[in-house]
Design an enzyme around this catalytic site. Structure first.
Site, PDB file in Angstrom:
ATOM      1  N   LYS A  14      44.720  48.404  32.031  1.00 44.46           N
ATOM      2  CA  LYS A  14      45.040  49.091  30.771  1.00 44.46           C
ATOM      3  C   LYS A  14      43.801  49.399  29.948  1.00 44.46           C
ATOM      4  O   LYS A  14      43.737  50.436  29.292  1.00 44.46           O
ATOM      5  CB  LYS A  14      46.117  48.372  29.972  1.00 44.46           C
ATOM      6  N   ARG A 121      36.695  40.443  38.556  1.00 43.64           N
ATOM      7  CA  ARG A 121      36.313  41.356  37.459  1.00 43.64           C
ATOM      8  C   ARG A 121      34.963  40.952  36.855  1.00 43.64           C
ATOM      9  O   ARG A 121      34.706  39.790  36.596  1.00 43.64           O
ATOM     10  CB  ARG A 121      37.401  41.283  36.384  1.00 43.64           C
ATOM     11  N   ARG A 154      33.856  37.141  32.379  1.00 42.82           N
ATOM     12  CA  ARG A 154      34.393  36.598  31.131  1.00 42.82           C
ATOM     13  C   ARG A 154      34.750  35.119  31.278  1.00 42.82           C
ATOM     14  O   ARG A 154      35.270  34.698  32.306  1.00 42.82           O
ATOM     15  CB  ARG A 154      35.651  37.385  30.729  1.00 42.82           C
ATOM     16  N   ARG A 165      47.394  32.954  30.683  1.00 41.27           N
ATOM     17  CA  ARG A 165      47.502  34.281  30.069  1.00 41.27           C
ATOM     18  C   ARG A 165      48.647  35.089  30.677  1.00 41.27           C
ATOM     19  O   ARG A 165      49.358  35.795  29.979  1.00 41.27           O
ATOM     20  CB  ARG A 165      46.176  35.039  30.221  1.00 41.27           C
TER      21      ARG A 165
END
Ligand code: AMP
Length: 205
Positions: A14, A121, A154, A165
């Site tokens: 997104k 990621r 991250r 999450r």
């Protein structure tokens, strides 16, 4: 005026899609996660980071305050794209008092794919570009294609925080979709980036 919300689990793409659409529509892309990560060192940042690093949501009051400040900026006059907000029904209700939403785009992927994607990621702290070491690697290992800055993983992209999450997404965020039923379009996030971008553009024209 076009105010758009992007909703989807972590790793659904997104953020990537919100950035592409924001450029096409020439309106700002506002990610509450990016706003939090961009806070300068101090007690506020410490409080925020303590929640983020455990995969917990930042308290609503604080989140809404930061968002409200951001969308009162003149660059939001023609519209904006929200990425990562609202994350629960209370935030969606509070948003009603701040702005009228015209469109909601949901990007769907399975939890299995979400975990695979988040685990590989890497992102750029400077310009916010996001890469995937397997499916969308930078040209030069660990270096951002756009600004040549070093890429990083991250702190909340660790297995425990990812699990938490995703749980929060299903329990707290997904139920928001019902509220936006009449302005909602759902897109399959398990497609090529450009293909998804085309479909989203069609739905927001
Ligand atoms: P994101 O970049 O959207 O994955 O967000 C990273 C983290 O920032 C989340 O896991 C939350 O801890 C926090 N965060 C981002 N947006 C919100 C929000 N709308 N409400 C509460 N916490 C948020």
């Amino acid at each position: 005026m076009t105010n758009i919300i992007f909703i989807g689990p972590q790793g659904s793409g997104k953020g990537t899609q919100a950035k592409i659409l924001a450029e096409k529509l020439n309106i700002p892309h506002i990610s509450t996660g990016d706003l939090f990560r961009g806070l300068t060192k101090g007690p506020l940042k410490e409080e925020v980071d303590a929640n983020i690093n455990q995969g917990k949501l930042v308290p609503d009051e604080l989140t809404v305050k930061i968002l409200k400040q951001r969308i009162s900026n003149p660059d939001c006059k023609k519209g904006f794209i929200l990425d990562g907000f609202p994350r629960n029904l209370d935030q969606a209700k509070l948003l009603d008092n701040i702005a009228k939403i015209d469109k909601v785009i949901e990007i769907n992927i399975s939890d299995k794919l979400a975990i695979e994607r988040i685990s590989s990621r890497i992102s750029c702290k400077k310009c916010g570009a996001v890469y995937n070491t397997i499916t969308n690697p930078p040209n030069k290992e660990n270096i951002c294609d756009q600004c040549q800055n070093e890429l990083y993983r991250r702190a909340d992209d660790n297995p425990e925080a990812i699990k938490k999450r995703l749980e929060t997404y299903h329990k707290e965020t997904k139920p928001i979709l019902k509220k936006y039923q009449s302005i909602l379009d759902s897109i399959d996030g398990n497609q090529e980036i450009n293909k998804i971008a085309e479909q989203i553009l069609e739905k927001t024209r």
